[in-house]
Design an enzyme around this catalytic site. Structure first.
Site: not given
Ligand code: LMR
Length: 395
Positions: A129, A210, A245
């Site tokens: 992420w 996570d 989510k």
């Molecule tokens: C995403 O990866 O799109 C979500 O987890 C929202 C974010 O805060 O990035």
């Protein structure tokens, strides 16, 4: 003082959302931020949430400070959701605090790790992420990566991952995605989790899990399989979870950090440090989101309503995975996109170049992250033909 500042680029995910909102094209499609959308492209409030809010509205009688831990009932319910009937709960080794969202949970975990040892290295998957690296670095941790996604074969580079984890030192932390890997959608199988748990035990590093999408992969318990297995193997670990989510509570900012210690006494000590970390960042978490979640989880009726709504979201996303692959074939695309069906959760990489991603945005008003990460929930029967045709054209 401010004169020395240089403007920073917009966040790669949130910046996209702003661009999408400004786009006047009626055919625009948002496959950017990880937010569930229904067939009409709307992110509705879940009925169980509405019902819980009504109950809170009628019964809540104070807005007094809640304390750094947050709501004890929420924390207890979250620990049960994460661990089921795992021994870490009966052994009284889990300590949970409510946090402002999953990002807050991760930042609290990072600050806690820094309190254990300044400058700790945390290993994250490549890719991960987009915000993981920034938030861990901002908390003073050193971020390194282990191989994860094999872009060429659109599968997991498990050999590379395992080999890298075998080199991780006992002083380090390793971030693992519990399920619905963000951004690849590529999850570990049960056998692979077993092997990773064995390496974690052998090497003695700290697993930090996570779990932002519990219930979006295969189901609530199924998605927690890996982290529960990990908790069988190691003495210490951290779980960061999010209710954004699975409860659709994005803007309420509610998540949790759970620390597992070697013993109840060790967990009490860790918890005191955790609470001090919280106190020094934001003092206490917001209460409203936690109140909604605990009301749902503490009521048989609302809980079952939630199970149904969560299943509906999961099934729609899985249906979309199938749909886009079929439509690409229908539109004459010969390239194999079947990996999208094999992957889990909100995201998959389409597997096109950054230039093609940009072309989709500029010429067709289709928005996805530069890595070609697509939020599968943004696909609908009403836009899938246009999407498949546009992809076919840029290919
Ligand atoms: C995403 O990866 O799109 C979500 O987890 C929202 C974010 O805060 O990035």
């Amino acid at each position: 003082m401010f004169g020395s500042l240089k403007a920073l680029p917009a966040d790669p995910i949130l910046g996209l959302l702003a661009k999408y909102r400004e786009d006047a094209n009626p055919q625009k499609i948002d496959l950017g931020v990880g937010v569930y959308k229904d067939e009409a492209g709307h992110t509705a409030i879940l009925d169980c949430v509405k019902n819980a809010e009504k109950y809170r509205h009628d019964n809540e009688d104070t807005k007094v400070y809640i304390g750094p831990t947050g709501s004890p009932l929420f924390n207890e319910e979250m620990a049960k959701l994460i661990f089921g009937n795992h021994k870490v709960l009966s052994e009284n080794r889990a300590r949970t605090v409510s946090t402002p969202g999953g990002t807050g949970a991760l930042r609290v975990a990072a600050e806690f790790i820094r309190s254990c040892k300044a400058g700790t290295t945390i290993w994250v998957s490549n890719p991960t992420w987009a915000n993981h690296t920034g938030l861990f670095s901002a908390a003073g941790l050193t971020v390194k990566t282990y191989p994860y996604y094999d872009y060429e074969n659109k599968t997991l580079d498990f050999e590379g991952m395992l080999a890298a984890l075998k080199e991780v030192s006992a002083d380090d932390a390793v971030l693992l995605h519990a399920c619905c890997h963000n951004p690849s959608g590529m999850d570990l199988s049960q056998e692979q989790w077993q092997q990773v748990a064995e390496v974690a035990k052998d090497k003695g590093f700290l697993p930090v899990i996570d779990m932002a999408y519990q219930g979006f992969g295969d189901g609530l318990d199924e998605d927690a399989y890996g982290l529960r297995l990990m908790a069988d193997s190691v003495e210490e670990m951290i779980v960061c979870s999010s209710c954004s989510k699975n409860f659709g509570l994005y803007r309420e900012r509610i998540g949790a950090t759970t620390i597992i210690g070697k013993s109840a006494a060790a967990s009490d000590i860790a918890n005191s440090v955790l609470l001090s970390v919280v106190r020094c960042i934001y003092s206490m978490p917001p209460a409203h989101g936690a109140a909604i979640v605990e009301t749902i989880l503490n009521s048989d009726e609302l809980r079952h309503q939630w199970y149904g709504e969560l299943k509906e979201m999961r099934d729609r996303i899985n249906g979309n995975r199938q749909l886009i692959v079929e439509k690409l074939i229908e539109n004459g695309v010969t390239r194999d996109f079947s990996h999208i069906v094999r992957q889990k959760g909100m995201f998959s990489f389409l597997g096109i170049t950054p230039e093609q991603v940009q072309q989709l945005q500029d010429e067709y008003s289709i928005y996805m992250v530069g890595s070609s990460r697509m939020s599968i929930a943004g696909i609908a029967n009403s836009n899938v033909d246009y999407l498949a045709q546009s992809i076919a054209k840029v290919l």
